[in-house]
Design a protein around this motif. Structure first.
Motif, mmCIF file in Angstrom:
data_model
loop_
_atom_site.group_PDB
_atom_site.id
_atom_site.type_symbol
_atom_site.label_atom_id
_atom_site.label_comp_id
_atom_site.label_asym_id
_atom_site.label_seq_id
_atom_site.Cartn_x
_atom_site.Cartn_y
_atom_site.Cartn_z
ATOM 1 N N ILE A 38 -10.190 -12.873 2.572
ATOM 2 C CA ILE A 38 -10.969 -12.159 3.584
ATOM 3 C C ILE A 38 -10.058 -11.246 4.400
ATOM 4 C CG2 ILE A 38 -12.313 -12.480 5.709
ATOM 5 C CD1 ILE A 38 -13.485 -14.994 4.363
ATOM 6 N N SER A 39 -8.858 -11.709 4.712
ATOM 7 C CA SER A 39 -7.913 -10.871 5.450
ATOM 8 C C SER A 39 -7.504 -9.651 4.641
ATOM 9 C CB SER A 39 -6.678 -11.697 5.818
ATOM 10 O OG SER A 39 -7.033 -12.767 6.655
ATOM 11 N N THR A 40 -7.325 -9.821 3.355
ATOM 12 C CA THR A 40 -7.015 -8.684 2.495
ATOM 13 C C THR A 40 -8.164 -7.681 2.480
ATOM 14 O OG1 THR A 40 -5.700 -10.143 1.096
ATOM 15 C CG2 THR A 40 -6.314 -8.018 0.164
ATOM 16 N N GLU A 41 -9.382 -8.178 2.487
ATOM 17 C CA GLU A 41 -10.541 -7.288 2.532
ATOM 18 C C GLU A 41 -10.602 -6.517 3.851
ATOM 19 O OE1 GLU A 41 -12.720 -6.523 0.115
ATOM 20 O OE2 GLU A 41 -11.439 -7.735 -1.178
ATOM 21 N N ASP A 48 -10.360 2.190 4.129
ATOM 22 C CA ASP A 48 -11.578 2.962 3.868
ATOM 23 C C ASP A 48 -12.004 3.766 5.090
ATOM 24 O OD1 ASP A 48 -11.662 1.958 1.324
ATOM 25 O OD2 ASP A 48 -13.074 0.350 1.810
ATOM 26 N N ILE A 49 -11.917 3.165 6.254
ATOM 27 C CA ILE A 49 -12.255 3.890 7.481
ATOM 28 C C ILE A 49 -11.309 5.069 7.671
ATOM 29 C CG2 ILE A 49 -12.310 3.728 10.006
ATOM 30 C CD1 ILE A 49 -13.370 0.883 9.654
ATOM 31 N N ASN A 50 -10.028 4.875 7.391
ATOM 32 C CA ASN A 50 -9.068 5.973 7.512
ATOM 33 C C ASN A 50 -9.390 7.113 6.551
ATOM 34 O OD1 ASN A 50 -7.449 5.211 9.636
ATOM 35 N ND2 ASN A 50 -6.093 4.003 8.353
ATOM 36 N N PHE A 51 -9.772 6.785 5.319
ATOM 37 C CA PHE A 51 -10.159 7.835 4.375
ATOM 38 C C PHE A 51 -11.290 8.678 4.940
ATOM 39 C CE2 PHE A 51 -8.568 5.388 0.451
ATOM 40 C CZ PHE A 51 -7.443 6.180 0.359
ATOM 41 N N ALA A 52 -12.327 8.009 5.442
ATOM 42 C CA ALA A 52 -13.484 8.736 5.956
ATOM 43 C C ALA A 52 -13.138 9.537 7.212
ATOM 44 C CB ALA A 52 -14.612 7.752 6.252
ATOM 45 N N VAL A 53 -12.320 8.966 8.100
ATOM 46 C CA VAL A 53 -11.969 9.652 9.350
ATOM 47 C C VAL A 53 -11.117 10.882 9.073
ATOM 48 C CG1 VAL A 53 -10.582 9.429 11.447
ATOM 49 C CG2 VAL A 53 -12.231 7.678 10.858
ATOM 50 N N PHE A 67 -15.341 10.105 -1.346
ATOM 51 C CA PHE A 67 -15.213 9.671 -2.730
ATOM 52 C C PHE A 67 -14.057 8.685 -2.883
ATOM 53 C CE2 PHE A 67 -17.366 13.831 -3.900
ATOM 54 C CZ PHE A 67 -18.586 13.219 -4.091
ATOM 55 N N PHE A 68 -12.946 8.933 -2.178
ATOM 56 C CA PHE A 68 -11.849 7.970 -2.184
ATOM 57 C C PHE A 68 -12.313 6.636 -1.607
ATOM 58 C CE2 PHE A 68 -8.757 11.586 -2.381
ATOM 59 C CZ PHE A 68 -8.135 11.185 -3.543
ATOM 60 N N THR A 69 -13.144 6.694 -0.573
ATOM 61 C CA THR A 69 -13.661 5.474 0.032
ATOM 62 C C THR A 69 -14.536 4.709 -0.952
ATOM 63 O OG1 THR A 69 -13.599 6.473 2.222
ATOM 64 C CG2 THR A 69 -15.029 4.571 1.941
ATOM 65 N N LEU A 70 -15.421 5.397 -1.655
ATOM 66 C CA LEU A 70 -16.262 4.733 -2.647
ATOM 67 C C LEU A 70 -15.434 4.132 -3.778
ATOM 68 C CD1 LEU A 70 -19.303 7.173 -2.904
ATOM 69 C CD2 LEU A 70 -19.240 4.893 -1.881
ATOM 70 N N PHE A 71 -14.412 4.853 -4.221
ATOM 71 C CA PHE A 71 -13.526 4.329 -5.263
ATOM 72 C C PHE A 71 -12.789 3.095 -4.754
ATOM 73 C CE2 PHE A 71 -9.382 4.263 -7.422
ATOM 74 C CZ PHE A 71 -9.820 4.106 -8.728
ATOM 75 N N SER A 72 -12.316 3.140 -3.519
ATOM 76 C CA SER A 72 -11.603 2.008 -2.939
ATOM 77 C C SER A 72 -12.520 0.795 -2.782
ATOM 78 C CB SER A 72 -11.016 2.405 -1.583
ATOM 79 O OG SER A 72 -10.419 1.304 -0.960
ATOM 80 N N ILE A 73 -13.777 1.011 -2.424
ATOM 81 C CA ILE A 73 -14.731 -0.099 -2.323
ATOM 82 C C ILE A 73 -14.965 -0.724 -3.696
ATOM 83 C CG2 ILE A 73 -17.158 -0.635 -1.859
ATOM 84 C CD1 ILE A 73 -17.009 1.398 0.444
ATOM 85 N N GLY A 74 -15.048 0.104 -4.726
ATOM 86 C CA GLY A 74 -15.197 -0.421 -6.088
ATOM 87 C C GLY A 74 -14.001 -1.231 -6.532
ATOM 88 N N VAL A 75 -12.809 -0.736 -6.236
ATOM 89 C CA VAL A 75 -11.596 -1.482 -6.578
ATOM 90 C C VAL A 75 -11.537 -2.791 -5.795
ATOM 91 C CG1 VAL A 75 -9.073 -1.433 -6.410
ATOM 92 C CG2 VAL A 75 -10.291 0.544 -7.301
ATOM 93 N N ALA A 76 -11.923 -2.754 -4.525
ATOM 94 C CA ALA A 76 -11.917 -3.971 -3.703
ATOM 95 C C ALA A 76 -12.914 -4.989 -4.238
ATOM 96 C CB ALA A 76 -12.229 -3.622 -2.253
ATOM 97 N N ALA A 77 -14.063 -4.534 -4.716
ATOM 98 C CA ALA A 77 -15.050 -5.462 -5.280
ATOM 99 C C ALA A 77 -14.510 -6.120 -6.550
ATOM 100 C CB ALA A 77 -16.353 -4.721 -5.565
ATOM 101 N N ALA A 78 -13.865 -5.335 -7.406
ATOM 102 C CA ALA A 78 -13.275 -5.905 -8.621
ATOM 103 C C ALA A 78 -12.156 -6.869 -8.275
ATOM 104 C CB ALA A 78 -12.759 -4.781 -9.519
#
Length: 107
Positions: A38-41, A48-53, A67-78
């Motif tokens: 959970i801490s890693t997440e 992800d917030i930094n990418f969007a900001v 798009f980087f944020t969406l890719f990062s969320i996908g990698v985090a889910a995997a």
């Protein structure tokens, strides 16, 4: 209530910094594998917030940061799926999810 569009960028950067340091603190201090995951997440969500900001700040009309944020969320889910599978296997073998009890993992 202030709309999100009118909030200054510094508010988002402060939120991201807090999430990052809470995640690092949780990862360093916790001995439970799930709490460490959970801490890693939290750290990944800060990224992800930094990418969007920074996308909003540097390139307001473009979507590369999102798009980087969406890719990062996908990698985090995997990463989470693989980590949970590993934690379940460790728990089945050692009957514990505490890091201190599974330090010696040799057969």
């Amino acid at each position: 209530m202030i709309p999100v569009e009118n909030l200054p960028v510094e508010c988002f950067l402060v939120l991201s910094t807090l999430l990052f340091f809470i995640g690092v603190f949780g990862f360093v201090t916790r001995r439970n594998l799930i709490a460490m995951l959970i801490s890693t997440e939290l750290v990944l969500n800060a990224v992800d917030i930094n990418f969007a900001v920074f996308n909003r700040l540097l390139y307001p009309g473009q979507l590369e940061g999102f798009f980087f944020t969406l890719f990062s969320i996908g990698v985090a889910a995997a990463e989470t799926a693989v980590a949970v599978a590993i934690i379940i296997n460790v728990y089945r073998r050692f009957h514990s999810d505490q890091v201190n009890r599974i330090e010696n993992m040799k057969l």
